[in-house]
Scaffold this motif. Structure first.
Motif, PDB file in Angstrom:
ATOM      1  N   THR A 271       8.454   6.756  -9.519  1.00 11.27           N
ATOM      2  CA  THR A 271       7.030   6.487  -9.312  1.00 11.27           C
ATOM      3  C   THR A 271       6.706   5.126  -9.903  1.00 11.27           C
ATOM      4  O   THR A 271       7.030   4.857 -11.067  1.00 11.27           O
ATOM      5  CB  THR A 271       6.176   7.563 -10.003  1.00 11.27           C
ATOM      6  OG1 THR A 271       6.512   8.842  -9.453  1.00 11.27           O
ATOM      7  CG2 THR A 271       4.695   7.298  -9.783  1.00 11.27           C
TER       8      THR A 271
ATOM      9  N   THR B 112       2.960   0.693 -12.497  1.00  7.39           N
ATOM     10  CA  THR B 112       2.109  -0.479 -12.708  1.00  7.39           C
ATOM     11  C   THR B 112       2.156  -1.394 -11.501  1.00  7.39           C
ATOM     12  O   THR B 112       3.065  -1.315 -10.667  1.00  7.39           O
ATOM     13  CB  THR B 112       2.581  -1.267 -13.945  1.00  7.39           C
ATOM     14  OG1 THR B 112       3.865  -1.852 -13.664  1.00  7.39           O
ATOM     15  CG2 THR B 112       2.687  -0.370 -15.164  1.00  7.39           C
ATOM     16  N   ASP B 113       1.178  -2.302 -11.437  1.00  2.00           N
ATOM     17  CA  ASP B 113       1.168  -3.280 -10.354  1.00  2.00           C
ATOM     18  C   ASP B 113       2.368  -4.208 -10.454  1.00  2.00           C
ATOM     19  O   ASP B 113       2.882  -4.667  -9.431  1.00  2.00           O
ATOM     20  CB  ASP B 113      -0.127  -4.088 -10.380  1.00  2.00           C
ATOM     21  CG  ASP B 113      -0.308  -4.919  -9.118  1.00  2.00           C
ATOM     22  OD1 ASP B 113      -0.384  -4.321  -8.021  1.00  2.00           O
ATOM     23  OD2 ASP B 113      -0.356  -6.158  -9.218  1.00  2.00           O
TER      24      ASP B 113
ATOM     25  N   VAL C 111       5.116  -2.568  -8.652  1.00  2.00           N
ATOM     26  CA  VAL C 111       4.909  -2.674  -7.203  1.00  2.00           C
ATOM     27  C   VAL C 111       5.322  -4.060  -6.713  1.00  2.00           C
ATOM     28  O   VAL C 111       6.030  -4.191  -5.702  1.00  2.00           O
ATOM     29  CB  VAL C 111       3.440  -2.387  -6.833  1.00  2.00           C
ATOM     30  CG1 VAL C 111       3.183  -2.704  -5.354  1.00  2.00           C
ATOM     31  CG2 VAL C 111       3.091  -0.935  -7.114  1.00  2.00           C
TER      32      VAL C 111
ATOM     33  N   ARG D  15       2.359   1.837  -3.462  1.00  2.00           N
ATOM     34  CA  ARG D  15       1.359   2.329  -4.412  1.00  2.00           C
ATOM     35  C   ARG D  15       1.050   3.804  -4.196  1.00  2.00           C
ATOM     36  O   ARG D  15       0.756   4.535  -5.147  1.00  2.00           O
ATOM     37  CB  ARG D  15       0.066   1.515  -4.297  1.00  2.00           C
ATOM     38  CG  ARG D  15       0.191   0.088  -4.808  1.00  2.00           C
ATOM     39  CD  ARG D  15      -1.138  -0.665  -4.693  1.00  2.00           C
ATOM     40  NE  ARG D  15      -1.015  -2.018  -5.202  1.00  2.00           N
ATOM     41  CZ  ARG D  15      -0.584  -3.045  -4.492  1.00  2.00           C
ATOM     42  NH1 ARG D  15      -0.248  -2.870  -3.210  1.00  2.00           N
ATOM     43  NH2 ARG D  15      -0.491  -4.248  -5.029  1.00  2.00           N
ATOM     44  N   GLU D  16       1.082   4.236  -2.940  1.00  2.23           N
ATOM     45  CA  GLU D  16       0.747   5.628  -2.620  1.00  2.23           C
ATOM     46  C   GLU D  16       1.955   6.550  -2.674  1.00  2.23           C
ATOM     47  O   GLU D  16       1.841   7.741  -2.391  1.00  2.23           O
ATOM     48  CB  GLU D  16       0.097   5.689  -1.240  1.00  2.23           C
ATOM     49  CG  GLU D  16      -1.246   4.969  -1.175  1.00  2.23           C
ATOM     50  CD  GLU D  16      -1.880   5.005   0.201  1.00  2.23           C
ATOM     51  OE1 GLU D  16      -1.214   5.486   1.154  1.00  2.23           O
ATOM     52  OE2 GLU D  16      -3.042   4.576   0.336  1.00  2.23           O
TER      53      GLU D  16
ATOM     54  N   THR E  29       0.830  -1.205   0.000  1.00  2.00           N
ATOM     55  CA  THR E  29       0.000   0.000   0.000  1.00  2.00           C
ATOM     56  C   THR E  29       0.865   1.256   0.000  1.00  2.00           C
ATOM     57  O   THR E  29       0.598   2.218  -0.732  1.00  2.00           O
ATOM     58  CB  THR E  29      -0.941   0.009   1.222  1.00  2.00           C
ATOM     59  OG1 THR E  29      -1.808  -1.122   1.146  1.00  2.00           O
ATOM     60  CG2 THR E  29      -1.770   1.287   1.264  1.00  2.00           C
TER      61      THR E  29
END
Length: 345
Positions: free
Chosen positions: A283, A286-287, A290, A255-256, A252
Motif C-alpha cells: 500500500t 505517502t505521495d 506514489v 493512490r486508490e 490516480t
C-alpha cells in the motif's frame, strides 16, 4: 477497479460526440446523421426516466444530465450506418445501452465509496447508498422496459450482457486464482465490465440496420475489442501522460490501490526492479511513494508490455474492420481505433 478508471464516456457532453477528443467523423453527411441520432437518444433518455415519483426522476437525471461523451450510443449509431437502419429501433437500442451503463455507474460509486462522478457529487454522497442503488435499479428497469419493444433476440442479448457485467464484477472481487494468471484475469475482467456492453452496442446497431449474421458478428467483435482497448489506454494514460494533456492527475490508480495492466505486467516480469515490485505489492502510504512508483513505471518493462498489448488489440480491431465494405462508417471506426492508441502517446 469497480468502475472503469478514466471512463472514455466521461466529461464531454453528447453534442461533442462527433469529435471525441482527437477522434473526428470526417464525412460531413455521416457526422450529421450521427448527430441527429444522438439528439433523439438524448430526448429518449430524458423521457425514459420521467416517473410518477418525482424523486426517482430527479435522482436518475443526476447522472443523465452530468455530461459524458455518450460513447455507447455513438458506437451503436455508427454500427447502424453500415445498413438501412430501423432508426426508431436503433435509437431505442442506443438509449437502452446508455441507461444500462449509467445504472452501473450508480452501483459502482457505492462499491467504490466514491464522492465524485463526472465532476459532480456522486449520488451516494449527495443522498446515500440506498438511493444510489435504487436509482441504478430504476434505470435497469426502464432499460428493460424499452428493450421489450425491440424483440426477443434483443432481450436475450441484453440479458447476456447483464450477466457479463455482473460476473466481471464478481471476478474482480474474488481475484485471480494465482499470480501466474494475473494479466489474463485482468483482461477478462475489463472485457466483461467494459468491453461486453460496447460489444452489444455493435451488435444492436448492426441488428437494427438489417445486416447479415457475419457483419453483426464483426461489429460485435469490434465493440468488444475497442471497449477493452479503451480501458487499457486509460491505464497507460494514468501513468504516462502529463496532467495538462490528459486532464487527469497521474497516479490516480496507484493512490486508490487499483492494480492496472502496466502494474500487473511489471509484477509478473521476472526481471522487474525489486524496489518497484516492493512498491506495487504493498500500500502506497505517502505521495512520495506514489511519485516514486510513477517514475519507476514510466521506464518499466510493464508499461512497455501494456503498450504492446494495446497495439495488439488495435491490430485485431483493424483486422475485423477490414471485413467490412470500404465506406465512411468504416473510416470512422478505423479513426476511432487509431484514436484509442494515439491518446496514449
Amino acid at each position: 477497479m469497480t468502475s472503469p478508471v478514466g471512463d472514455p464516456t466521461s466529461g464531454v457532453p453528447w453534442e461533442a460526440a462527433t469529435a471525441v477528443g482527437g477522434f473526428d467523423i470526417a464525412d460531413s453527411a455521416l457526422a450529421e446523421s450521427v448527430r441527429g441520432g444522438m439528439a433523439q437518444v438524448e430526448r429518449l433518455l430524458h423521457e425514459a426516466v420521467d416517473s410518477d415519483l418525482d424523486f426517482a426522476t430527479r435522482a436518475s437525471l443526476h447522472l443523465v444530465e452530468a455530461g459524458g461523451k455518450r460513447f455507447r450510443p455513438l458506437f451503436t449509431l455508427l454500427a447502424a450506418e453500415f445498413g438501412e437502419s430501423d432508426r426508431e429501433g436503433v435509437v431505442k437500442a442506443a438509449a437502452v445501452l446508455e441507461m444500462v451503463h449509467l445504472a452501473t455507474l450508480y452501483h459502482d460509486d457505492v462499491m467504490d465509496e466514491a464522492t465524485m462522478r463526472r465532476g459532480a457529487t456522486s449520488a451516494n454522497a449527495r443522498w446515500d447508498n440506498s438511493v444510489a442503488i435504487l436509482t441504478g435499479d430504476f434505470l435497469f428497469a426502464q432499460a428493460s422496459r424499452i428493450a421489450a419493444d425491440l424483440g426477443g433476440d434483443a432481450v436475450r442479448s441484453l440479458a447476456r450482457t447483464f450477466e457479463s457485467l455482473v460476473t466481471g464484477q464478481m471476478r474482480e472481487t474474488v481475484g485471480a486464482e494465482s499470480d501466474d494468471g494475473l494479466v489474463d484475469h485482468y483482461l477478462e475482467v475489463i472485457y466483461e465490465k467494459t468491453g461486453s456492453l460496447i460489444a452489444t452496442c455493435g451488435r444492436f446497431g448492426a441488428m437494427f440496420a438489417g445486416l447479415d449474421a457475419e457483419r453483426v458478428e464483426v461489429l460485435e467483435n469490434v465493440g468488444k475489442i475497442v471497449g477493452t482497448a479503451f480501458q487499457i489506454s486509460d491505464d497507460i494514460i494514468d501513468i504516462a501522460s502529463p496532467p495538462d494533456e490528459s486532464g487527469k492527475t497521474p497516479g490516480t490508480d496507484l493512490r486508490e490501490g487499483v492494480r492496472t495492466l502496466p502494474m500487473l505486467c511489471e509484477l509478473t516480469e521476472p526481471d522487474a526492479d525489486p524496489r518497484l515490485r516492493e512498491l506495487l505489492s504493498g500500500t502506497l502510504e505517502t505521495d512520495d511513494d506514489v511519485q516514486e512508483a510513477l517514475r519507476g513505471l514510466r521506464d518499466s518493462v510493464g508499461l512497455k508490455r501494456a503498450r504492446e498489448t494495446l497495439d495488439e488489440y488495435a491490430e485485431r480491431a483493424n483486422a475485423e474492420l477490414a471485413r467490412l465494405p470500404d465506406s465512411p462508417p468504416r473510416d470512422a471506426l478505423c479513426a476511432l481505433v487509431d484514436y484509442v492508441v494515439a491518446r496514449t502517446r
